[in-house]
Design a protein around this motif. Structure first.
Motif, short mmCIF file in Angstrom:
data_model
loop_
_atom_site.label_atom_id
_atom_site.label_comp_id
_atom_site.label_asym_id
_atom_site.label_seq_id
_atom_site.Cartn_x
_atom_site.Cartn_y
_atom_site.Cartn_z
N ALA A 146 -16.47 -5.79 -10.18
CA ALA A 146 -15.44 -4.88 -10.68
C ALA A 146 -15.34 -3.68 -9.76
O ALA A 146 -16.33 -2.99 -9.51
CB ALA A 146 -15.76 -4.44 -12.10
N VAL A 147 -14.12 -3.43 -9.25
CA VAL A 147 -13.87 -2.32 -8.33
C VAL A 147 -12.90 -1.35 -9.00
O VAL A 147 -11.87 -1.78 -9.55
CB VAL A 147 -13.26 -2.84 -7.01
N PRO A 148 -13.16 -0.04 -8.99
CA PRO A 148 -12.24 0.91 -9.61
C PRO A 148 -10.85 0.87 -8.98
O PRO A 148 -10.71 0.74 -7.76
CB PRO A 148 -12.92 2.26 -9.35
N ALA A 149 -9.82 0.99 -9.81
CA ALA A 149 -8.43 1.04 -9.36
C ALA A 149 -7.66 1.99 -10.27
O ALA A 149 -8.06 2.22 -11.42
CB ALA A 149 -7.80 -0.35 -9.39
N THR A 150 -6.57 2.52 -9.75
CA THR A 150 -5.77 3.48 -10.51
C THR A 150 -4.30 3.06 -10.49
O THR A 150 -3.78 2.69 -9.42
CB THR A 150 -5.89 4.89 -9.91
N VAL A 151 -3.65 3.10 -11.63
CA VAL A 151 -2.21 2.82 -11.69
C VAL A 151 -1.47 3.92 -10.93
O VAL A 151 -1.72 5.11 -11.15
CB VAL A 151 -1.72 2.74 -13.15
N SER A 152 -0.59 3.52 -10.05
CA SER A 152 0.09 4.46 -9.16
C SER A 152 1.60 4.32 -9.22
O SER A 152 2.13 3.22 -9.44
CB SER A 152 -0.37 4.22 -7.71
N LYS A 153 2.28 5.43 -9.00
CA LYS A 153 3.73 5.39 -8.86
C LYS A 153 4.08 4.59 -7.60
O LYS A 153 3.32 4.53 -6.64
CB LYS A 153 4.30 6.80 -8.72
N MET A 154 5.26 3.99 -7.63
CA MET A 154 5.80 3.34 -6.43
C MET A 154 7.14 3.99 -6.10
O MET A 154 7.84 4.42 -7.00
CB MET A 154 5.96 1.84 -6.67
N PRO A 155 7.51 4.08 -4.83
CA PRO A 155 6.82 3.53 -3.68
C PRO A 155 5.51 4.26 -3.39
O PRO A 155 5.35 5.44 -3.72
CB PRO A 155 7.81 3.73 -2.54
N PHE A 156 4.60 3.54 -2.76
CA PHE A 156 3.32 4.14 -2.39
C PHE A 156 3.50 5.13 -1.24
O PHE A 156 2.84 6.15 -1.17
CB PHE A 156 2.33 3.05 -1.97
N VAL A 157 4.41 4.77 -0.33
CA VAL A 157 4.76 5.63 0.82
C VAL A 157 6.22 6.04 0.65
O VAL A 157 7.08 5.18 0.38
CB VAL A 157 4.57 4.87 2.15
N PRO A 158 6.57 7.32 0.77
CA PRO A 158 7.95 7.77 0.56
C PRO A 158 8.94 6.99 1.44
O PRO A 158 8.66 6.72 2.62
CB PRO A 158 7.91 9.25 0.96
N THR A 159 10.07 6.64 0.86
CA THR A 159 11.12 5.92 1.60
C THR A 159 11.98 6.91 2.38
O THR A 159 12.06 8.09 2.04
CB THR A 159 11.99 5.09 0.66
N ASN A 160 12.64 6.40 3.41
CA ASN A 160 13.44 7.25 4.30
C ASN A 160 14.85 6.68 4.48
O ASN A 160 15.39 6.68 5.58
CB ASN A 160 12.75 7.37 5.66
N TYR A 161 15.45 6.22 3.39
CA TYR A 161 16.81 5.69 3.46
C TYR A 161 17.79 6.80 3.82
O TYR A 161 17.60 7.96 3.44
CB TYR A 161 17.20 5.06 2.13
N PHE A 162 18.87 6.42 4.51
CA PHE A 162 19.85 7.42 4.96
C PHE A 162 21.03 7.45 4.00
O PHE A 162 21.76 6.48 3.86
CB PHE A 162 20.33 7.05 6.37
N TYR A 163 21.21 8.60 3.36
CA TYR A 163 22.29 8.74 2.39
C TYR A 163 23.45 9.59 2.92
O TYR A 163 24.40 9.88 2.20
CB TYR A 163 21.76 9.35 1.09
N GLY A 164 23.37 10.00 4.16
CA GLY A 164 24.46 10.76 4.76
C GLY A 164 24.36 12.25 4.52
O GLY A 164 23.44 12.76 3.95
#
Length: 380
Positions: free
Chosen positions: A362-380
């Motif tokens: 058993a290895v400790p884990a934590t529920v995390s928000k996604m995305p894990f890494v911020p996205t960089n989509y272009f919205y203009g």
């Protein structure tokens, strides 16, 4: 340290389908593997990790020609597509696209896809290679009796992804890329190759485009893009770890016909009007789930120690099995293990402390928000 799943290394077999870039991949050091019935590059001379980091910092080209590309013609094209998917296609502006889901009568996800409402009198669809036969048969069956014509394309498709994509691509375009925002599309001549459909999208979490290009010109276009030192080839390994850092689902692993959009945390794909009209397949099951919740939910997990892979059991703090991992790998950017999993809804809240069973420990884990890494989509 590839985390593509499932991928099996093989000696080339004649039965595997080949993209128009197959020989190009091999000439450039691509390690070819079987994926969804196709021979595809998992990585090149650079390691999977190096390709991943290069995409986050510069620009990479991915061959996605194995994806199914379809044009839907006819006056009933919007009505037809809305009979299959959960999105509000009618509300899309010209040349605007949307990520949506084919659903079945039980609310399960047949496939995920991008639908673009073009100003050329047709809808442009891109769906998954592994579901190509299923998707095409499904669309043909539902088209019966409607004024709809399905055109399955044999065009090549490449994804150009990374923060310097716009600088690289702008050199080969007359159109101003600054006017092409995320999930919009245009027809253009790209580096002298006419008839290309350029769509600002991708599956890495970075700014990028997918370019649908005639098969006979795709090697030429790829070579012209690679003349810029910012650009390198990348394979399935990097594509998988990039999409996982971005919190994006892989069909067949994270979503399938036994999974509803609500369980998969994809409620945002269901159009507001479609929730009211309840006229998409499985709506009678899916819509009530939005209010009453579901017994399980897709979540993100972060852990340290040994890597977490698909099928890894997820445990409650007291050691009971409460779910399983559907995708997982070490994050090259975070230097931690990341994963997606389905867990009992009672344990789905962010920051909940859980465990994952790796190598019978058993290895400790934590529920995390996604995305894990911020996205960089272009919205203009």
């Amino acid at each position: 340290m590839s985390c593509v799943n499932p991928v099996v290394f093989y000696f080339p077999q004649p039965s595997l389908k080949k993209t128009p870039l197959f020989d190009f991949h091999r000439e450039n050091g691509g390690k070819m593997v079987e994926f969804a019935g196709w021979s595809m590059p998992v990585q090149y001379k650079d390691s999977h990790i190096a390709s991943h980091v290069h995409t986050r910092e510069h620009c990479s080209i991915f061959d996605v020609s194995h994806m199914l590309q379809t044009k839907v013609h006819g006056k009933d094209r919007v009505k037809f597509m809305e009979s299959l998917v959960v999105a509000d296609i009618a509300e899309l502006k010209d040349n605007q696209g949307i990520l949506s889901l084919f659903t079945n009568e039980k609310g399960g996800i047949i496939d995920d896809l991008i639908v673009t409402k073009t100003d050329c009198g047709y809808l442009y669809i891109v769906s998954n290679a592994g579901c190509a036969d299923k998707d095409s048969a499904h669309m043909k069956f539902r088209a019966a009796g409607l004024d709809v014509d399905l055109e399955f394309l044999d065009e090549a498709l490449i994804a150009v992804q990374g923060p310097t994509m716009s600088h690289v691509l702008q050199e080969g375009l007359k159109e101003d890329l600054g006017k092409l925002s995320f999930m919009t599309s245009t027809l253009a001549t790209v580096f002298g190759v006419p008839g290309c459909r350029v769509t600002r999208c991708g599956y890495t979490g970075e700014d990028g485009v997918e370019i649908s290009v005639p098969q006979s010109r795709v090697v030429e276009l790829t070579e012209k893009l690679m003349a810029n030192r910012e650009v390198k080839l990348a394979g399935l390994g990097a594509r998988d770890s990039l999409r996982l850092e971005a919190g994006l689902c892989l069909y067949g692993s994270d979503i399938d016909e036994t999974t509803t959009p609500v369980e998969a945390a994809l409620v945002w794909t269901i159009g507001k009007r479609r929730r009211q009209t309840k006229d998409f397949p499985g709506a009678d099951i899916v819509i009530p789930q939005i209010k009453s919740k579901t017994a399980r939910k897709r979540v993100g997990l972060v852990s340290t120690g040994p890597p977490v892979r698909q099928h890894t059991p997820v445990l409650s703090p007291d050691g009971k099995v409460i779910g399983k991992v559907t995708s997982g790998c070490p994050s090259p950017c975070l230097k931690k293990n990341i994963a997606m999993a389905y867990v009992d809804a009672a344990f789905a809240k962010n920051e909940t402390a859980l465990q994952v069973e790796v190598r019978k420990k058993a290895v400790p884990a934590t529920v995390s928000k996604m995305p894990f890494v911020p996205t960089n989509y272009f919205y203009g």
